[in-house]
Design a protein around this motif. Structure first.
Motif, mmCIF file in Angstrom:
data_model
loop_
_atom_site.group_PDB
_atom_site.id
_atom_site.type_symbol
_atom_site.label_atom_id
_atom_site.label_comp_id
_atom_site.label_asym_id
_atom_site.label_seq_id
_atom_site.Cartn_x
_atom_site.Cartn_y
_atom_site.Cartn_z
ATOM 1 N N SER A 32 36.426 9.950 10.934
ATOM 2 C CA SER A 32 37.588 9.654 11.772
ATOM 3 C C SER A 32 37.639 8.146 11.985
ATOM 4 O O SER A 32 36.612 7.522 12.285
ATOM 5 C CB SER A 32 37.472 10.380 13.117
ATOM 6 N N GLU A 33 38.810 7.549 11.807
ATOM 7 C CA GLU A 33 38.941 6.091 11.915
ATOM 8 C C GLU A 33 39.198 5.650 13.352
ATOM 9 O O GLU A 33 39.689 6.407 14.180
ATOM 10 C CB GLU A 33 40.086 5.602 11.024
ATOM 11 N N HIS A 34 38.843 4.385 13.640
ATOM 12 C CA HIS A 34 39.188 3.766 14.915
ATOM 13 C C HIS A 34 39.532 2.296 14.676
ATOM 14 O O HIS A 34 39.024 1.662 13.749
ATOM 15 C CB HIS A 34 38.053 3.894 15.944
ATOM 16 N N PRO A 35 40.402 1.718 15.499
ATOM 17 C CA PRO A 35 40.851 0.341 15.278
ATOM 18 C C PRO A 35 39.964 -0.693 15.951
ATOM 19 O O PRO A 35 39.170 -0.371 16.853
ATOM 20 C CB PRO A 35 42.242 0.338 15.912
ATOM 21 N N THR A 36 40.122 -1.932 15.525
ATOM 22 C CA THR A 36 39.515 -3.084 16.187
ATOM 23 C C THR A 36 40.634 -3.945 16.752
ATOM 24 O O THR A 36 41.639 -4.183 16.075
ATOM 25 C CB THR A 36 38.674 -3.919 15.208
ATOM 26 N N ASN A 37 40.477 -4.396 17.976
ATOM 27 C CA ASN A 37 41.456 -5.284 18.600
ATOM 28 C C ASN A 37 40.939 -6.709 18.565
ATOM 29 O O ASN A 37 39.758 -6.961 18.850
ATOM 30 C CB ASN A 37 41.704 -4.866 20.058
ATOM 31 N N PHE A 38 41.824 -7.645 18.221
ATOM 32 C CA PHE A 38 41.470 -9.061 18.177
ATOM 33 C C PHE A 38 42.338 -9.778 19.218
ATOM 34 O O PHE A 38 43.420 -10.285 18.900
ATOM 35 C CB PHE A 38 41.694 -9.621 16.779
ATOM 36 N N PRO A 39 41.895 -9.826 20.483
ATOM 37 C CA PRO A 39 42.732 -10.355 21.558
ATOM 38 C C PRO A 39 43.023 -11.854 21.449
ATOM 39 O O PRO A 39 44.002 -12.334 22.015
ATOM 40 C CB PRO A 39 41.922 -10.038 22.818
ATOM 41 N N PHE A 40 42.168 -12.574 20.746
ATOM 42 C CA PHE A 40 42.347 -14.013 20.515
ATOM 43 C C PHE A 40 41.387 -14.406 19.403
ATOM 44 O O PHE A 40 40.533 -13.601 18.990
ATOM 45 C CB PHE A 40 42.057 -14.823 21.798
ATOM 46 N N ALA A 41 41.548 -15.626 18.883
ATOM 47 C CA ALA A 41 40.663 -16.085 17.806
ATOM 48 C C ALA A 41 39.213 -16.046 18.284
ATOM 49 O O ALA A 41 38.874 -16.627 19.315
ATOM 50 C CB ALA A 41 41.039 -17.505 17.379
ATOM 51 N N GLY A 42 38.379 -15.341 17.551
ATOM 52 C CA GLY A 42 36.970 -15.220 17.916
ATOM 53 C C GLY A 42 36.649 -13.984 18.723
ATOM 54 O O GLY A 42 35.476 -13.641 18.896
ATOM 55 N N GLY A 43 37.664 -13.297 19.231
ATOM 56 C CA GLY A 43 37.433 -12.077 19.999
ATOM 57 C C GLY A 43 37.565 -10.850 19.124
ATOM 58 O O GLY A 43 38.427 -10.785 18.251
ATOM 59 N N ALA A 44 36.699 -9.856 19.324
ATOM 60 C CA ALA A 44 36.756 -8.601 18.568
ATOM 61 C C ALA A 44 36.265 -7.479 19.472
ATOM 62 O O ALA A 44 35.102 -7.461 19.886
ATOM 63 C CB ALA A 44 35.903 -8.692 17.303
ATOM 64 N N GLU A 45 37.157 -6.550 19.794
ATOM 65 C CA GLU A 45 36.847 -5.493 20.754
ATOM 66 C C GLU A 45 37.227 -4.119 20.204
ATOM 67 O O GLU A 45 38.121 -3.996 19.371
ATOM 68 C CB GLU A 45 37.615 -5.729 22.062
ATOM 69 N N GLN A 46 36.536 -3.109 20.708
ATOM 70 C CA GLN A 46 36.893 -1.725 20.425
ATOM 71 C C GLN A 46 36.801 -0.908 21.708
ATOM 72 O O GLN A 46 36.088 -1.284 22.647
ATOM 73 C CB GLN A 46 35.974 -1.128 19.337
ATOM 74 N N ASP A 47 37.524 0.201 21.718
ATOM 75 C CA ASP A 47 37.545 1.092 22.881
ATOM 76 C C ASP A 47 36.514 2.198 22.679
ATOM 77 O O ASP A 47 36.663 3.046 21.802
ATOM 78 C CB ASP A 47 38.947 1.689 23.020
ATOM 79 N N PRO A 48 35.455 2.216 23.480
ATOM 80 C CA PRO A 48 34.419 3.241 23.318
ATOM 81 C C PRO A 48 34.943 4.670 23.439
ATOM 82 O O PRO A 48 34.370 5.593 22.844
ATOM 83 C CB PRO A 48 33.435 2.927 24.448
ATOM 84 N N ILE A 49 36.019 4.860 24.195
ATOM 85 C CA ILE A 49 36.587 6.208 24.318
ATOM 86 C C ILE A 49 37.074 6.695 22.958
ATOM 87 O O ILE A 49 36.988 7.895 22.644
ATOM 88 C CB ILE A 49 37.733 6.205 25.362
ATOM 89 N N GLN A 50 37.544 5.778 22.122
ATOM 90 C CA GLN A 50 37.983 6.147 20.778
ATOM 91 C C GLN A 50 36.792 6.509 19.882
ATOM 92 O O GLN A 50 36.924 7.353 18.998
ATOM 93 C CB GLN A 50 38.805 5.017 20.162
ATOM 94 N N TRP A 51 35.632 5.889 20.114
ATOM 95 C CA TRP A 51 34.436 6.301 19.357
ATOM 96 C C TRP A 51 34.106 7.763 19.670
ATOM 97 O O TRP A 51 33.847 8.544 18.758
ATOM 98 C CB TRP A 51 33.218 5.448 19.740
ATOM 99 N N TRP A 52 34.121 8.077 20.968
ATOM 100 C CA TRP A 52 33.761 9.439 21.373
ATOM 101 C C TRP A 52 34.780 10.445 20.842
ATOM 102 O O TRP A 52 34.411 11.520 20.367
ATOM 103 C CB TRP A 52 33.640 9.521 22.886
ATOM 104 N N ALA A 53 36.050 10.076 20.898
ATOM 105 C CA ALA A 53 37.094 10.956 20.356
ATOM 106 C C ALA A 53 36.882 11.161 18.857
ATOM 107 O O ALA A 53 37.049 12.271 18.328
ATOM 108 C CB ALA A 53 38.478 10.361 20.614
ATOM 109 N N GLY A 54 36.484 10.085 18.160
ATOM 110 C CA GLY A 54 36.218 10.184 16.726
ATOM 111 C C GLY A 54 35.015 11.062 16.421
ATOM 112 O O GLY A 54 35.025 11.842 15.460
ATOM 113 N N VAL A 55 33.977 10.952 17.256
ATOM 114 C CA VAL A 55 32.781 11.787 17.069
ATOM 115 C C VAL A 55 33.125 13.260 17.259
ATOM 116 O O VAL A 55 32.766 14.116 16.434
ATOM 117 C CB VAL A 55 31.662 11.366 18.044
ATOM 118 N N THR A 56 33.814 13.577 18.335
ATOM 119 C CA THR A 56 34.136 14.982 18.593
ATOM 120 C C THR A 56 35.055 15.541 17.502
ATOM 121 O O THR A 56 34.869 16.680 17.052
ATOM 122 C CB THR A 56 34.803 15.149 19.977
#
Length: 507
Positions: A32-56
């Motif tokens: 199951s895929e999940h996205p990466t958010n790049f809020p600004f140059a040098g920033g890289a974030e993901q939503d842990p809730i999406q990891w759990w949703a992907g695992v289930t």
């Protein structure tokens, strides 16, 4: 009837779950895929809730499509991308999006750490350098820039640690992840009070450290219902995705190595002892007292994806019409270009670079463009530039006295025969594919099996279960051309790094 083992891996782009039986026969997998958010140059974030949703979702899918009896699953192991900052409060709620390994925002905090503690002091304690890649700089940034959120944070977990928490309700970290935090004292096996106190960071926010195969708890009622599993399944502490790939590739001893290429490339090299380095990362091996040298290269597969997204509209449409993957089309294009890509050199520094230059300000470069340059040349240059980066990391290992005998290949990049042949010829090292490679899931099932007592000596288990598939032999006729291009590759960065820094500071 043989017991089943569930391996789960949370990578940068997707979750993968696989089931093997206790004889290590593959049963099924799902992702199951999940996205990466790049809020600004040098920033890289993901939503842990999406990891759990992907695992289930992945676990439900593989159980449903194979009609596997969930009651036969006897153990679970989770690995993940690393390192990351994943803060939760006392109720287990996410305090902010996770700052993943790709996040480089903590440069200022790392400068402060160098000033207050000194590079040599941190290297002596943790075995690794000071860099935004590690948790230490991210944690200090979190405290300084988002203090209110830092204050309500109960524990800072890793990616697999969050999934383990959702499975068991326990806050833990495995010692492989711990060795990538920049806070763990590798000599004492504890969190470094010297580092924490000097920076005013709370050690209480860090979880208890476990060995990778130690059982940390069992699957709780809520998690079992979410995934369709039975309650009470033992869960072991887990591992980093790259070291799981190293394990399933048979990388245990000195000089054994694996190249795991997906979004990024990770070179994992077996080392008989801990070797601290300013250019490569050192980390614990998940098995026994072995260690690994780790050369993380930031944007290899990601550079190909960038090309596809920005310049590959025709290729994407052609792939759709032919029923092929877009990357299959890109490989066909690269095959049409001559070795050396018409003297076009690519630096894969699209998100800065980690090993061996460790430069957040580094930028991607196509060097040598002219009116005869084709798309085919550009794609091949990306493949070759990634291989030059791999060679540079291998040379750093050689300087430390570790000579690589051969290079095993796993991950999405191992599906490209052309890329593997390019790597073999540029590094002058045979490249070997693995029959049972799964980007970490198989390695996780080994750890789960040992954790619940199914396996004793993992080295013996690996010897009987790893089968090599294809060997790509270096093409000696290309050595001279690639040597010259490699020298140019290194010189481009050395001669432009000041300008790269100025560009990055312009905003």
């Amino acid at each position: 009837m043989a017991e089943l083992l569930l391996g789960i891996d949370i990578g940068t782009t997707n979750v993968k779950a696989a089931v093997y039986d206790s004889d290590l026969k593959f049963i099924a997998e799902a992702s199951s895929e999940h996205p990466t958010n790049f809020p600004f140059a040098g920033g890289a974030e993901q939503d842990p809730i999406q990891w759990w949703a992907g695992v289930t979702a992945a676990v439900k899918e593989l159980l449903g499509k194979t009609q596997v009896d969930a009651r036969r699953i006897a153990g679970i192991c989770v690995s993940s991308q690393a390192p990351a900052l994943v803060p939760i409060d006392r109720e287990g709620k996410i305090v902010r999006n996770a700052m993943i390994w790709m996040d480089r925002r903590a440069e200022g905090q790392c400068a402060k750490i160098r000033e207050q503690l000194g590079t040599k002091e941190v290297l002596a304690i943790t075995g690794n350098k000071i860099d935004p890649y590690f948790l230490l700089g991210k944690m200090l940034w979190f405290k300084e820039k988002e203090y209110e959120k830092y204050a309500v944070t109960d524990k800072i977990l890793q990616v697999n640690g969050y999934i383990n928490y959702k499975l068991t309700g326990k806050c833990t970290i495995d010692k492989v992840h711990a060795s990538l935090t920049g806070i763990y004292d590798i000599h004492r096996g504890t969190w470094s009070q010297t580092i924490l106190q000097a920076l005013g960071l709370s050690g209480n926010k860090l979880p208890e450290v476990y060995g990778s195969t130690e059982v940390i708890g069992t699957v709780g009622k809520e998690a079992a219902q979410a995934m369709g599993l039975s309650e009470g399944i033992p869960v072991v502490a887990g591992n980093v995705d790259a070291s799981s790939s190293a394990l399933e590739s048979g990388v245990l001893g000195e000089g054994e190595a694996v190249d795991m290429t997906g979004t990024s490339t990770v070179l994992m090299i077996g080392s008989g002892r801990w070797r601290s380095s300013e250019t490569l990362v050192s980390m614990h091996h998940p098995v026994g007292n072995n260690t690994l040298l780790f050369g993380p290269i930031s944007s290899t597969g990601a550079s190909l994806k960038w090309f596809k997204d920005q310049l590959g509209k025709q290729e994407t449409e052609a792939a759709r019409e032919l029923g092929l993957g877009c990357f299959d089309i890109l490989n066909l294009q690269a095959q049409k270009a001559n070795p050396g890509a018409n003297n076009l050199v690519f630096l894969p520094y699209m998100a800065g670079e980690r090993a061996p230059i460790w430069d957040t300000n580094a930028r991607g470069v196509f060097f040598g463009l002219n009116f005869n340059t084709t798309k085919n040349d550009m794609v091949r240059a990306i493949l070759e530039g990634s291989a030059f980066a791999l060679r540079q990391n291998m040379e750093e290992a050689a300087k430390m006295g570790v000579e690589i005998k051969n290079l095993r290949a796993v991950g999405g990049g191992s599906k490209s025969p052309l890329w593997l042949q390019i790597k073999a010829s540029i590094t002058k090292t045979p490249v070997i594919t693995i029959e049972k490679a799964s980007s970490g899931a198989f390695g996780n099932t080994l750890l789960a099996g040992q954790g619940i007592g199914l396996y004793g000596d993992i080295a013996s288990v690996l010897k009987n279960n790893i089968k090599f598939k294809t060997v790509y032999t270096p093409d000696e006729s290309l050595y001279d051309r690639y040597d010259k291009l490699y020298d140019i590759y290194k010189a481009i960065y050395m001669n432009t790094r000041d300008e790269m820094r100025k560009l990055s500071q312009m905003g």
